[in-house]
Design a protein around this motif. Sequence first.
Motif, PDB file in Angstrom:
ATOM      1  N   SER A 152       3.287  -3.377   3.634  1.00  0.00           N
ATOM      2  CA  SER A 152       2.560  -4.447   3.367  1.00  0.00           C
ATOM      3  C   SER A 152       1.506  -5.217   4.210  1.00  0.00           C
ATOM      4  O   SER A 152       1.392  -4.856   5.341  1.00  0.00           O
ATOM      5  CB  SER A 152       3.638  -5.713   2.968  1.00  0.00           C
ATOM      6  N   PHE A 153       0.422  -5.660   3.579  1.00  0.00           N
ATOM      7  CA  PHE A 153      -0.806  -6.198   4.516  1.00  0.00           C
ATOM      8  C   PHE A 153      -0.843  -7.655   3.820  1.00  0.00           C
ATOM      9  O   PHE A 153      -1.970  -7.661   2.938  1.00  0.00           O
ATOM     10  CB  PHE A 153      -1.818  -5.194   4.321  1.00  0.00           C
ATOM     11  N   TYR A 188       0.770  -1.112  -0.005  1.00  0.00           N
ATOM     12  CA  TYR A 188      -0.007  -0.042   0.019  1.00  0.00           C
ATOM     13  C   TYR A 188       0.876   1.353  -0.147  1.00  0.00           C
ATOM     14  O   TYR A 188       1.935   1.123   0.224  1.00  0.00           O
ATOM     15  CB  TYR A 188      -0.850   0.030   1.343  1.00  0.00           C
ATOM     16  N   SER A 189       0.162   2.356  -0.443  1.00  0.00           N
ATOM     17  CA  SER A 189       0.919   3.692  -0.443  1.00  0.00           C
ATOM     18  C   SER A 189      -0.210   4.691   0.068  1.00  0.00           C
ATOM     19  O   SER A 189      -1.340   4.703  -0.320  1.00  0.00           O
ATOM     20  CB  SER A 189       1.388   4.028  -1.647  1.00  0.00           C
ATOM     21  N   VAL A 190      -0.043   5.254   1.347  1.00  0.00           N
ATOM     22  CA  VAL A 190      -1.056   6.116   1.964  1.00  0.00           C
ATOM     23  C   VAL A 190      -0.289   7.342   2.897  1.00  0.00           C
ATOM     24  O   VAL A 190       0.913   6.864   3.197  1.00  0.00           O
ATOM     25  CB  VAL A 190      -2.111   5.427   2.854  1.00  0.00           C
ATOM     26  N   GLU A 197      -1.084  -9.934   8.089  1.00  0.00           N
ATOM     27  CA  GLU A 197      -0.025  -9.418   8.782  1.00  0.00           C
ATOM     28  C   GLU A 197       0.378  -8.031   8.245  1.00  0.00           C
ATOM     29  O   GLU A 197       0.829  -7.758   7.179  1.00  0.00           O
ATOM     30  CB  GLU A 197       1.240 -10.277   8.681  1.00  0.00           C
ATOM     31  N   PHE A 198       0.227  -6.920   9.172  1.00  0.00           N
ATOM     32  CA  PHE A 198       0.789  -5.708   8.884  1.00  0.00           C
ATOM     33  C   PHE A 198       2.129  -5.473   9.049  1.00  0.00           C
ATOM     34  O   PHE A 198       2.645  -5.698  10.292  1.00  0.00           O
ATOM     35  CB  PHE A 198      -0.253  -4.649   9.826  1.00  0.00           C
ATOM     36  N   ASN A 199       2.777  -4.802   8.057  1.00  0.00           N
ATOM     37  CA  ASN A 199       4.379  -4.697   8.172  1.00  0.00           C
ATOM     38  C   ASN A 199       4.624  -3.272   7.731  1.00  0.00           C
ATOM     39  O   ASN A 199       4.578  -2.861   6.347  1.00  0.00           O
ATOM     40  CB  ASN A 199       5.154  -5.709   7.424  1.00  0.00           C
TER      41      ASN A 199
END
Lengths: 111, 112
Positions: free
Chosen positions: B73-74, B25-27, B66-68
Amino acid sequence: NAGVTQTPKFRVLKTGQSMTLLCAQDMNHEYMYWYRQDPGMGLRLIHYSVGEGTTAKGEVPDGYNVSRLKKQNFLLGLESAAPSQTSVYFCASDDRAGELFFGEGSRLTVL
Amino acid sequence: AQSVAQPEDQVNVAEGNPLTVKCTYSVSGNPYLFWYVQYPNRGLQFLLKYITGDNLVKGSYGFEAEFNKSQTSFHLKKPSALVSDSALYFCAVVGGGNKLTFGTGTQLKVEL
């Protein structure tokens, strides 16, 4: 408990014709959305509403109009259908960001 | 603007084996991340979400993610895949205006 109901489920239009998709939710949700799903492109937001009487543009609003006259209903209109609007349309609602409840989809073909 | 990438169009796995469906992701700011599943000719169904707290999030049907933060990444995971898990999986992120942005989807096929 119906959740989110979309009508019609299938429709075939000729280029230039108009139509309206109806979405109804019985969960008293404030937020409602219209997405379109196309192969390889995921879901793209067309328009959304954050409450009765409000509407806002999403990612791909051109060629579509919406209305939210009643809290439970969100209408999506095509004034002059084009072949590029052939897609599967999904309505969704939620009361807080993220946990959306989706309808079963409306498959539209424009010839 | 926020964005989500699902680098694999399709993932094939044998029943009983672990599965992973990738998402990056990108936020700007803290990410609110989601996974949805779509069975054929149906609407999307919510699976799980990460808002804050424990990096391992558990959801419906035995799935977890898993959130990293360092790798943005997710990834969606399940220890033992079932044939009935075969479906289209979407990662999504909440960005500006509390609107969800979806990835392009990953088709999961679980074979006997």
